[in-house]
Structure formats: structure tokens, C-alpha cells
Motif scaffolding. Sequence first.
Motif, PDB file in Angstrom:
ATOM      1  N   MET A 147     -27.208  62.885  36.135  1.00 54.02           N
ATOM      2  CA  MET A 147     -27.082  63.940  35.128  1.00 54.02           C
ATOM      3  C   MET A 147     -25.789  64.724  35.333  1.00 54.02           C
ATOM      4  SD  MET A 147     -29.796  66.939  34.385  1.00 54.02           S
ATOM      5  CE  MET A 147     -28.922  68.390  34.894  1.00 54.02           C
ATOM      6  N   MET A 148     -25.096  65.021  34.240  1.00 55.52           N
ATOM      7  CA  MET A 148     -23.818  65.724  34.343  1.00 55.52           C
ATOM      8  C   MET A 148     -23.797  66.878  33.334  1.00 55.52           C
ATOM      9  SD  MET A 148     -20.075  64.038  33.723  1.00 55.52           S
ATOM     10  CE  MET A 148     -20.559  63.284  32.205  1.00 55.52           C
ATOM     11  N   ILE A 149     -23.297  68.043  33.787  1.00 52.84           N
ATOM     12  CA  ILE A 149     -23.127  69.172  32.865  1.00 52.84           C
ATOM     13  C   ILE A 149     -21.628  69.375  32.694  1.00 52.84           C
ATOM     14  CG2 ILE A 149     -23.579  71.624  32.445  1.00 52.84           C
ATOM     15  CD1 ILE A 149     -26.014  71.440  34.251  1.00 52.84           C
ATOM     16  N   ARG A 150     -21.149  69.351  31.451  1.00 49.38           N
ATOM     17  CA  ARG A 150     -19.702  69.533  31.233  1.00 49.38           C
ATOM     18  C   ARG A 150     -19.445  70.397  30.000  1.00 49.38           C
ATOM     19  NH1 ARG A 150     -18.544  63.313  29.318  1.00 49.38           N
ATOM     20  NH2 ARG A 150     -19.301  63.583  27.187  1.00 49.38           N
ATOM     21  N   LYS A 151     -18.247  71.012  30.008  1.00 47.29           N
ATOM     22  CA  LYS A 151     -17.843  71.879  28.909  1.00 47.29           C
ATOM     23  C   LYS A 151     -17.664  71.052  27.637  1.00 47.29           C
ATOM     24  CE  LYS A 151     -15.454  75.711  30.281  1.00 47.29           C
ATOM     25  NZ  LYS A 151     -14.292  76.512  30.651  1.00 47.29           N
ATOM     26  N   ILE A 152     -18.071  71.601  26.507  1.00 44.56           N
ATOM     27  CA  ILE A 152     -17.896  70.895  25.234  1.00 44.56           C
ATOM     28  C   ILE A 152     -16.559  71.309  24.635  1.00 44.56           C
ATOM     29  CG2 ILE A 152     -18.798  70.587  22.890  1.00 44.56           C
ATOM     30  CD1 ILE A 152     -21.561  71.416  23.995  1.00 44.56           C
ATOM     31  N   GLN A 153     -15.742  70.313  24.254  1.00 43.62           N
ATOM     32  CA  GLN A 153     -14.452  70.634  23.635  1.00 43.62           C
ATOM     33  C   GLN A 153     -14.644  70.978  22.160  1.00 43.62           C
ATOM     34  OE1 GLN A 153     -12.253  71.199  25.667  1.00 43.62           O
ATOM     35  NE2 GLN A 153     -12.963  70.038  27.443  1.00 43.62           N
ATOM     36  N   GLU A 154     -15.448  70.154  21.482  1.00 39.82           N
ATOM     37  CA  GLU A 154     -15.659  70.396  20.051  1.00 39.82           C
ATOM     38  C   GLU A 154     -17.120  70.169  19.688  1.00 39.82           C
ATOM     39  OE1 GLU A 154     -13.801  68.907  15.819  1.00 39.82           O
ATOM     40  OE2 GLU A 154     -12.885  68.205  17.676  1.00 39.82           O
ATOM     41  N   ILE A 155     -17.728  71.161  19.044  1.00 41.88           N
ATOM     42  CA  ILE A 155     -19.145  71.061  18.673  1.00 41.88           C
ATOM     43  C   ILE A 155     -19.320  70.042  17.540  1.00 41.88           C
ATOM     44  CG2 ILE A 155     -21.085  72.352  17.665  1.00 41.88           C
ATOM     45  CD1 ILE A 155     -20.713  73.366  20.373  1.00 41.88           C
ATOM     46  N   GLN A 156     -20.267  69.094  17.747  1.00 38.50           N
ATOM     47  CA  GLN A 156     -20.525  68.077  16.727  1.00 38.50           C
ATOM     48  C   GLN A 156     -21.951  68.220  16.196  1.00 38.50           C
ATOM     49  OE1 GLN A 156     -19.600  64.672  19.074  1.00 38.50           O
ATOM     50  NE2 GLN A 156     -17.434  65.186  19.115  1.00 38.50           N
ATOM     51  N   SER A 157     -22.296  67.400  15.207  1.00 38.19           N
ATOM     52  CA  SER A 157     -23.604  67.570  14.564  1.00 38.19           C
ATOM     53  C   SER A 157     -24.758  67.337  15.540  1.00 38.19           C
ATOM     54  CB  SER A 157     -23.728  66.672  13.338  1.00 38.19           C
ATOM     55  OG  SER A 157     -23.648  65.339  13.728  1.00 38.19           O
ATOM     56  N   LEU A 158     -24.564  66.426  16.500  1.00 40.43           N
ATOM     57  CA  LEU A 158     -25.614  66.207  17.518  1.00 40.43           C
ATOM     58  C   LEU A 158     -25.885  67.492  18.305  1.00 40.43           C
ATOM     59  CD1 LEU A 158     -24.946  62.780  19.259  1.00 40.43           C
ATOM     60  CD2 LEU A 158     -27.123  63.612  18.330  1.00 40.43           C
ATOM     61  N   HIS A 159     -24.806  68.221  18.587  1.00 38.00           N
ATOM     62  CA  HIS A 159     -24.962  69.495  19.289  1.00 38.00           C
ATOM     63  C   HIS A 159     -25.736  70.478  18.418  1.00 38.00           C
ATOM     64  CE1 HIS A 159     -21.076  68.118  21.295  1.00 38.00           C
ATOM     65  NE2 HIS A 159     -21.974  68.140  22.262  1.00 38.00           N
ATOM     66  N   TYR A 160     -25.432  70.481  17.105  1.00 42.22           N
ATOM     67  CA  TYR A 160     -26.097  71.428  16.196  1.00 42.22           C
ATOM     68  C   TYR A 160     -27.606  71.211  16.135  1.00 42.22           C
ATOM     69  CZ  TYR A 160     -22.448  74.403  14.439  1.00 42.22           C
ATOM     70  OH  TYR A 160     -21.486  75.377  14.355  1.00 42.22           O
ATOM     71  N   ASP A 161     -28.022  69.930  16.192  1.00 42.08           N
ATOM     72  CA  ASP A 161     -29.467  69.653  16.168  1.00 42.08           C
ATOM     73  C   ASP A 161     -30.151  70.360  17.338  1.00 42.08           C
ATOM     74  OD1 ASP A 161     -29.028  68.100  13.994  1.00 42.08           O
ATOM     75  OD2 ASP A 161     -29.102  66.181  15.062  1.00 42.08           O
ATOM     76  N   LEU A 162     -29.517  70.270  18.518  1.00 43.95           N
ATOM     77  CA  LEU A 162     -30.089  70.917  19.701  1.00 43.95           C
ATOM     78  C   LEU A 162     -30.031  72.440  19.587  1.00 43.95           C
ATOM     79  CD1 LEU A 162     -28.706  68.711  22.610  1.00 43.95           C
ATOM     80  CD2 LEU A 162     -31.105  69.260  22.216  1.00 43.95           C
ATOM     81  N   LEU A 163     -28.866  72.944  19.152  1.00 43.52           N
ATOM     82  CA  LEU A 163     -28.703  74.396  19.017  1.00 43.52           C
ATOM     83  C   LEU A 163     -29.765  74.967  18.080  1.00 43.52           C
ATOM     84  CD1 LEU A 163     -24.823  74.384  18.658  1.00 43.52           C
ATOM     85  CD2 LEU A 163     -26.066  75.569  20.484  1.00 43.52           C
ATOM     86  N   GLN A 164     -30.040  74.199  17.014  1.00 42.62           N
ATOM     87  CA  GLN A 164     -30.990  74.674  16.018  1.00 42.62           C
ATOM     88  C   GLN A 164     -32.433  74.683  16.532  1.00 42.62           C
ATOM     89  OE1 GLN A 164     -30.600  72.723  12.266  1.00 42.62           O
ATOM     90  NE2 GLN A 164     -31.672  74.372  11.194  1.00 42.62           N
ATOM     91  N   SER A 165     -32.735  73.794  17.510  1.00 42.07           N
ATOM     92  CA  SER A 165     -34.100  73.783  18.040  1.00 42.07           C
ATOM     93  C   SER A 165     -34.375  75.058  18.850  1.00 42.07           C
ATOM     94  CB  SER A 165     -34.354  72.530  18.875  1.00 42.07           C
ATOM     95  OG  SER A 165     -33.646  72.589  20.093  1.00 42.07           O
ATOM     96  N   ALA A 166     -33.304  75.702  19.344  1.00 45.87           N
ATOM     97  CA  ALA A 166     -33.480  76.957  20.075  1.00 45.87           C
ATOM     98  C   ALA A 166     -33.318  78.160  19.165  1.00 45.87           C
ATOM     99  CB  ALA A 166     -32.477  77.045  21.229  1.00 45.87           C
ATOM    100  N   ASP A 167     -32.572  77.981  18.072  1.00 43.28           N
ATOM    101  CA  ASP A 167     -32.263  79.111  17.191  1.00 43.28           C
ATOM    102  C   ASP A 167     -32.070  78.592  15.773  1.00 43.28           C
ATOM    103  OD1 ASP A 167     -31.220  81.281  15.856  1.00 43.28           O
ATOM    104  OD2 ASP A 167     -29.841  81.848  17.468  1.00 43.28           O
ATOM    105  N   PRO A 168     -33.027  78.854  14.876  1.00 36.90           N
ATOM    106  CA  PRO A 168     -32.947  78.285  13.525  1.00 36.90           C
ATOM    107  C   PRO A 168     -31.899  78.932  12.610  1.00 36.90           C
ATOM    108  CG  PRO A 168     -34.963  79.594  13.778  1.00 36.90           C
ATOM    109  CD  PRO A 168     -34.277  79.600  15.103  1.00 36.90           C
ATOM    110  N   ASP A 169     -31.261  80.018  13.040  1.00 40.11           N
ATOM    111  CA  ASP A 169     -30.297  80.693  12.168  1.00 40.11           C
ATOM    112  C   ASP A 169     -28.898  80.066  12.292  1.00 40.11           C
ATOM    113  OD1 ASP A 169     -28.415  82.436  10.980  1.00 40.11           O
ATOM    114  OD2 ASP A 169     -29.829  84.086  11.131  1.00 40.11           O
ATOM    115  N   HIS A 170     -28.592  79.173  11.331  1.00 40.81           N
ATOM    116  CA  HIS A 170     -27.350  78.403  11.382  1.00 40.81           C
ATOM    117  C   HIS A 170     -26.115  79.314  11.415  1.00 40.81           C
ATOM    118  CE1 HIS A 170     -25.008  74.749  10.926  1.00 40.81           C
ATOM    119  NE2 HIS A 170     -24.253  75.416  10.083  1.00 40.81           N
ATOM    120  N   ARG A 171     -26.186  80.408  10.626  1.00 45.16           N
ATOM    121  CA  ARG A 171     -25.025  81.303  10.522  1.00 45.16           C
ATOM    122  C   ARG A 171     -24.752  81.983  11.866  1.00 45.16           C
ATOM    123  NH1 ARG A 171     -24.083  86.386   9.865  1.00 45.16           N
ATOM    124  NH2 ARG A 171     -26.301  86.861   9.939  1.00 45.16           N
TER     125      ARG A 171
END
Length: 150
Positions: free
Chosen positions: A1-25
Motif C-alpha cells: 500500500m502506498m500513500i502519495r500526493k495527488i497532482q491532478e484530481i480526476q473523476s475516480l477521485h471525485y467518486d471517493l470524495l463524494q462518498s465522504a461528502d455529497p456536496d460537489h460544490r
Amino acid sequence: MMIRKIQEIQSLHYDLLQSADPDHRLVTEYVKRGVCFEVILNEQIVGILVLLPTRPETLEIINIAVSDHYQGQGIGETMIHFALDHAKQNHYKTVEIGTGSTSLGQLYLYQKCGFRMSGIDRDFFVRHYKDEIVENKLILKDMVRLSQDV
Ligand code: ACO
Ligand code: ACO
């Protein structure tokens, strides 16, 4: 397992972000201001962590999520310890995290990782989210704030 800084947020990242916080804005706004990390396992993105400096010497875990299939394997706990180490190394004094009062499992996890409750933001989810959120058969209204010194 590796944890690394994200250079550019992509749609796959958004799916995860949204599971923790449904407010897209809100999410779009804080990922720009915060530092984002991804967890890679089996060459897949399985977790996300967003750290946001909020006040002098205070860092907030503003978003943390693990993809469904990989939950319950200790990845969330590892990410929280990573965030605490990151805060210490960067000379922050306090780490904060906020979650819904109905998020019973998350409240367990954060306390297991050393966070203590510091306040309640009553009706936070009523004020900030236009759609009703139901979790553990309860309507979510209040935000529980937790913190720990590092
Ligand atoms: N319900 C019940 N128990 C939980 C939950 C949950 N949702 N999450 C963690 N736990 C418990 C685990 O059972 C485990 O217990 P143990 O110590 O007795 O073995 C312990 O907490 C550690 O769990 P991990 O496996 O490290 O946690 P996981 O990798 O599943 O990640 C996370 C936890 C990030 C909350 C994940 O469940 C998730 O992505 N949930 C959906 C998104 C979410 O709710 N994110 C947090 C919103 S708040 C915020 O972002 C600031
Ligand atoms: N853990 C998890 N879920 C619980 C618990 C618990 N300790 N207590 C109740 N629930 C849930 C039930 O699963 C049920 O869920 P559902 O609506 O999804 O079906 C719901 O709450 C209602 O449960 P009841 O069956 O009505 O509760 P019960 O008769 O078990 O009484 C009580 C609850 C009084 C807390 C009992 O578990 C108990 O005596 N516990 C030990 C003493 C205690 O902790 N008392 C409270 C201390 S605080 C105080 O006294 C002010």
C-alpha cells in the motif's frame, strides 16, 4: 500500500470524495485549497485524504474515504495516522475532523485514533445540504467536531 500526493484530481477521485461528502460544490472548493493524497493498492486508487489548513497551526482532515470493496481492512486508520504524522512534521499543533452525528462507525474510528469531541455544530447539515441525508436510520442534522493535539 502506498500513500502519495495527488497532482491532478480526476473523476475516480471525485467518486471517493463524494462518498465522504455529497456536496460537489464544497468539495471542488476545498480540494483547490487543501493538500490531497491518494492510497494505491494493487495498482488501483482505493482511498483519498484531503488535508486543509483552517486556522494558524490547525490542520483539518476535511475528507477521508476508502472505496467500498477495501473498507474494513485498516486503510482508513492508516490514513488517519498518516495525517497526524504529516501535521506533526509540518509543525501544526492541532488536527481537527468533523463528521455527522449519525456516523456511528466513523465516530468510533476517530476516537480510536485519539480524537476527542470538541463541539457540536447544530443543524450544520440542514443549513449546508439541500437534500436530506439519512444514515443508520436517522436523519442527519448535526456535525460533531473532534480534535487532537499532535
Ligand atoms: N462503520 C462501522 N465501523 C467502522 C466504520 C463504519 N463506517 N469505519 C470504520 N469502522 C471501524 C472498523 O470496523 C475498524 O474497527 P476495529 O478497529 O474494531 O477493527 C476501525 O473502525 C478501523 O477501520 P478501517 O478499516 O481502518 O476503516 P476503513 O478503511 O473502512 O475507512 C472510512 C473508514 C474512511 C470512514 C470508510 O468507511 C469510508 O470511506 N466510508 C465512507 C465515506 C465516509 O464516511 N468518510 C468519512 C466522512 S467524514 C470526513 O470525511 C471528514
Ligand atoms: N447498542 C446498540 N444499539 C442499541 C443499544 C446499545 N447499547 N441500545 C439500544 N439500541 C438500539 C436497538 O438496537 C434498537 O434499534 P432499532 O430501532 O434499529 O431496532 C433501538 O436502539 C431501541 O432499542 P431497545 O430494544 O428499545 O433498547 P433496550 O431495551 O435494549 O434498552 C438500554 C436500551 C436502556 C440503553 C439498554 O441497552 C441498557 O440497559 N443498557 C445498559 C445500561 C445503559 O447503558 N443505560 C443507559 C446509560 S445513560 C443513562 O442512563 C441516562
